[in-house]
Design an enzyme around this catalytic site. Sequence first.
Site, PDB file in Angstrom:
ATOM      1  N   ARG A 124      36.885  18.394  36.026  1.00  0.00           N
ATOM      2  CA  ARG A 124      37.025  18.504  34.554  1.00  0.00           C
ATOM      3  C   ARG A 124      36.925  19.935  34.033  1.00  0.00           C
ATOM      4  O   ARG A 124      36.681  20.173  32.855  1.00  0.00           O
ATOM      5  CB  ARG A 124      36.016  17.617  33.829  1.00  0.00           C
ATOM      6  CG  ARG A 124      36.140  16.155  34.194  1.00  0.00           C
ATOM      7  CD  ARG A 124      35.513  15.265  33.153  1.00  0.00           C
ATOM      8  NE  ARG A 124      35.639  13.878  33.539  1.00  0.00           N
ATOM      9  CZ  ARG A 124      34.711  13.188  34.179  1.00  0.00           C
ATOM     10  NH1 ARG A 124      33.557  13.744  34.477  1.00  0.00           N
ATOM     11  NH2 ARG A 124      34.922  11.937  34.508  1.00  0.00           N
ATOM     12  N   LYS A 146      48.030  29.408  28.876  1.00  0.00           N
ATOM     13  CA  LYS A 146      48.994  28.325  29.115  1.00  0.00           C
ATOM     14  C   LYS A 146      49.087  28.110  30.618  1.00  0.00           C
ATOM     15  O   LYS A 146      49.372  29.059  31.367  1.00  0.00           O
ATOM     16  CB  LYS A 146      50.372  28.693  28.577  1.00  0.00           C
ATOM     17  CG  LYS A 146      50.545  28.429  27.107  1.00  0.00           C
ATOM     18  CD  LYS A 146      51.999  28.579  26.722  1.00  0.00           C
ATOM     19  CE  LYS A 146      52.203  28.364  25.243  1.00  0.00           C
ATOM     20  NZ  LYS A 146      53.591  28.631  24.839  1.00  0.00           N
ATOM     21  N   GLU A 188      60.366  39.960  29.438  1.00  0.00           N
ATOM     22  CA  GLU A 188      59.285  39.494  28.545  1.00  0.00           C
ATOM     23  C   GLU A 188      58.707  40.657  27.733  1.00  0.00           C
ATOM     24  O   GLU A 188      58.165  40.453  26.649  1.00  0.00           O
ATOM     25  CB  GLU A 188      58.178  38.788  29.341  1.00  0.00           C
ATOM     26  CG  GLU A 188      58.643  37.549  30.139  1.00  0.00           C
ATOM     27  CD  GLU A 188      58.798  36.279  29.313  1.00  0.00           C
ATOM     28  OE1 GLU A 188      58.891  36.357  28.067  1.00  0.00           O
ATOM     29  OE2 GLU A 188      58.834  35.179  29.934  1.00  0.00           O
ATOM     30  N   LYS A 230      50.302  40.175  22.909  1.00  0.00           N
ATOM     31  CA  LYS A 230      49.999  38.801  23.350  1.00  0.00           C
ATOM     32  C   LYS A 230      48.598  38.394  22.891  1.00  0.00           C
ATOM     33  O   LYS A 230      48.393  37.279  22.384  1.00  0.00           O
ATOM     34  CB  LYS A 230      50.127  38.715  24.878  1.00  0.00           C
ATOM     35  CG  LYS A 230      49.877  37.326  25.455  1.00  0.00           C
ATOM     36  CD  LYS A 230      51.111  36.486  25.569  1.00  0.00           C
ATOM     37  CE  LYS A 230      50.818  35.031  25.872  1.00  0.00           C
ATOM     38  NZ  LYS A 230      51.366  34.542  27.115  1.00  0.00           N
ATOM     39  N   GLU A 240      49.477  27.126  19.723  1.00  0.00           N
ATOM     40  CA  GLU A 240      50.882  27.156  19.310  1.00  0.00           C
ATOM     41  C   GLU A 240      51.222  26.193  18.186  1.00  0.00           C
ATOM     42  O   GLU A 240      52.110  25.356  18.284  1.00  0.00           O
ATOM     43  CB  GLU A 240      51.790  26.867  20.535  1.00  0.00           C
ATOM     44  CG  GLU A 240      53.215  27.325  20.309  1.00  0.00           C
ATOM     45  CD  GLU A 240      54.074  27.269  21.564  1.00  0.00           C
ATOM     46  OE1 GLU A 240      53.725  27.910  22.559  1.00  0.00           O
ATOM     47  OE2 GLU A 240      55.095  26.570  21.530  1.00  0.00           O
ATOM     48  N   ARG A 244      52.533  31.488  17.674  1.00  0.00           N
ATOM     49  CA  ARG A 244      52.678  31.613  19.137  1.00  0.00           C
ATOM     50  C   ARG A 244      54.047  31.136  19.620  1.00  0.00           C
ATOM     51  O   ARG A 244      54.555  31.601  20.627  1.00  0.00           O
ATOM     52  CB  ARG A 244      51.548  30.858  19.859  1.00  0.00           C
ATOM     53  CG  ARG A 244      51.588  31.093  21.351  1.00  0.00           C
ATOM     54  CD  ARG A 244      50.325  30.704  22.074  1.00  0.00           C
ATOM     55  NE  ARG A 244      50.457  31.014  23.486  1.00  0.00           N
ATOM     56  CZ  ARG A 244      49.501  30.897  24.379  1.00  0.00           C
ATOM     57  NH1 ARG A 244      48.294  30.486  23.992  1.00  0.00           N
ATOM     58  NH2 ARG A 244      49.712  31.196  25.641  1.00  0.00           N
ATOM     59  N   ASN A 248      58.364  32.330  22.394  1.00  0.00           N
ATOM     60  CA  ASN A 248      59.361  31.561  23.138  1.00  0.00           C
ATOM     61  C   ASN A 248      60.788  31.952  22.787  1.00  0.00           C
ATOM     62  O   ASN A 248      61.726  31.198  23.084  1.00  0.00           O
ATOM     63  CB  ASN A 248      59.169  30.071  22.869  1.00  0.00           C
ATOM     64  CG  ASN A 248      58.157  29.484  23.808  1.00  0.00           C
ATOM     65  OD1 ASN A 248      58.287  29.617  25.016  1.00  0.00           O
ATOM     66  ND2 ASN A 248      57.139  28.868  23.258  1.00  0.00           N
ATOM     67  N   HIS A 251      63.595  31.159  25.157  1.00  0.00           N
ATOM     68  CA  HIS A 251      63.064  30.296  26.219  1.00  0.00           C
ATOM     69  C   HIS A 251      63.654  28.889  26.205  1.00  0.00           C
ATOM     70  O   HIS A 251      63.761  28.269  27.254  1.00  0.00           O
ATOM     71  CB  HIS A 251      61.540  30.213  26.128  1.00  0.00           C
ATOM     72  CG  HIS A 251      60.837  31.445  26.630  1.00  0.00           C
ATOM     73  ND1 HIS A 251      61.071  32.702  26.128  1.00  0.00           N
ATOM     74  CD2 HIS A 251      59.898  31.618  27.604  1.00  0.00           C
ATOM     75  CE1 HIS A 251      60.308  33.596  26.765  1.00  0.00           C
ATOM     76  NE2 HIS A 251      59.596  32.954  27.662  1.00  0.00           N
ATOM     77  N   HIS A 255      64.941  27.955  29.577  1.00  0.00           N
ATOM     78  CA  HIS A 255      64.431  26.842  30.388  1.00  0.00           C
ATOM     79  C   HIS A 255      65.569  25.896  30.779  1.00  0.00           C
ATOM     80  O   HIS A 255      65.577  25.335  31.880  1.00  0.00           O
ATOM     81  CB  HIS A 255      63.345  26.078  29.612  1.00  0.00           C
ATOM     82  CG  HIS A 255      62.049  26.819  29.514  1.00  0.00           C
ATOM     83  ND1 HIS A 255      61.042  26.456  28.663  1.00  0.00           N
ATOM     84  CD2 HIS A 255      61.595  27.920  30.168  1.00  0.00           C
ATOM     85  CE1 HIS A 255      60.021  27.294  28.784  1.00  0.00           C
ATOM     86  NE2 HIS A 255      60.336  28.194  29.691  1.00  0.00           N
ATOM     87  N   HIS A 268      62.832  33.371  36.083  1.00  0.00           N
ATOM     88  CA  HIS A 268      62.475  33.019  34.703  1.00  0.00           C
ATOM     89  C   HIS A 268      62.898  34.126  33.724  1.00  0.00           C
ATOM     90  O   HIS A 268      63.543  33.860  32.706  1.00  0.00           O
ATOM     91  CB  HIS A 268      60.967  32.765  34.630  1.00  0.00           C
ATOM     92  CG  HIS A 268      60.468  32.499  33.254  1.00  0.00           C
ATOM     93  ND1 HIS A 268      60.745  31.328  32.579  1.00  0.00           N
ATOM     94  CD2 HIS A 268      59.733  33.256  32.398  1.00  0.00           C
ATOM     95  CE1 HIS A 268      60.192  31.380  31.377  1.00  0.00           C
ATOM     96  NE2 HIS A 268      59.571  32.536  31.240  1.00  0.00           N
TER      97      HIS A 268
END
Length: 366
Positions: A124, A146, A188, A230, A240, A244, A248, A251, A255, A268
């Site tokens: 956990r 993330k 990035e 960042k 987000e 935030r 992206n 992205h 993606h 990426h």
Amino acid sequence: MNTTPSTVRVSLGDRSYPILIGEGLLDQPRLLVPHLIQKRVAIVTNTTIAPIYLEQFTRGLEAEAIQTLAITLPDGEAFKTWETLNIVFDRLLEARCERNTTLIALGGGVIGDICGFAAATYQRGMPFIQVPTTLLAQVDSSVGGKTAINHPLGKNMIGAFYQPKLVLADTSSLDTLPDRELSAGIAEVIKYGLIRDLAFLQWLEDNMSRLLARDRGALAYAILRSCEHKAEVVAADERESGERALLNLGHTFGHAIESGLGYGEWLHGEAVAAGTVLAAELSARMGMLTESDVGRVRRIFESARLPIRAPKLGVARYLELMGHDKKVDAGRLRLVLLRALGSAFLTAQFPEDTLAEVLSDCTFDG
Ligand code: NAD
Ligand code: GLY
């Protein structure tokens, strides 16, 4: 050469942590010691990074009387899966690692994302530290918590928000990074300029050849400025719900390219570069950017030796893949677009036929 690291702080109340950036940090394990609860760590890395950095890193930690366990995973985006995640859990359990053992990600974004998700869920939640070794990981993925693995239906679809205790970015580790990976990381970096810092975009335009030549001063500045951006965005919107999402940019398209071509085919950062050109095209066709702005977007990615021509996957296929995006809200696709260079926004208000035109006109065979 060991220098005093620069520090950027990610301010998240009692989960705040420092990002240390500097040369030779892998040889300074004492920087990690104050962040460990137990003098025991498990280091997650991969088959490419282990032969270069694992022994040096482990030796340093053991010299500080820290017990280490190494978990070496197969290398590549195609291995960012449940099966690979389970290798981490198997090893942690076999070695009877405890909840207060620290998990350390030694590698690029793939290792960082898998390791972070393992840390978020093992017993956990156990503490973890990011030691990013790619430019992309040093400027983006190691910061902000993330964590994720891919699903065949969508990239980074299974994961958790889980912050590290420390990010240790050793800029010397970039010496061994292949050129193609360096360029992918620059994608990035360019992103921060495009979404929120026109002066930084200009600096990148003026200094791209220094970055590609791995000029240490230029890289150090680009990493520091990126981490400052960042950290600021994450502190304002950790999960987000607003700002935030702007990180992206490109992205949702990117993606789709990555999963449409098969994970690992394009890097990426490469997919983000070509995806950002599509986002800029759409912004222009909606009247927000000029053709000269779009040309500037193309040129900066091109100057970083990144692809600017997205592959032709077919409009329907693009839309299907883009529909598996975490920004989809109440079934409606939302995209990050540019209202000007240096200013991005998130919107569901774009003409669907214009998006379809961009996906048709601005994508290419071969
Ligand atoms: P990567 O982790 O696959 O690393 C790129 C390649 O470089 C790999 O082959 C790796 O083994 C090798 N490598 C790493 N460090 C090296 C070094 N110092 N010397 C030589 N080789 C080295 O790719 P990446 O670009 O670092 O990360 C991409 C991943 O990051 C994607 O899965 C993406 O989804 C994820 N990502 C996550 C976030 C986030 O916020 N969590 C943000 C951006 C990207
Ligand atoms: N890389 C995007 C984010 O961290 O939100």
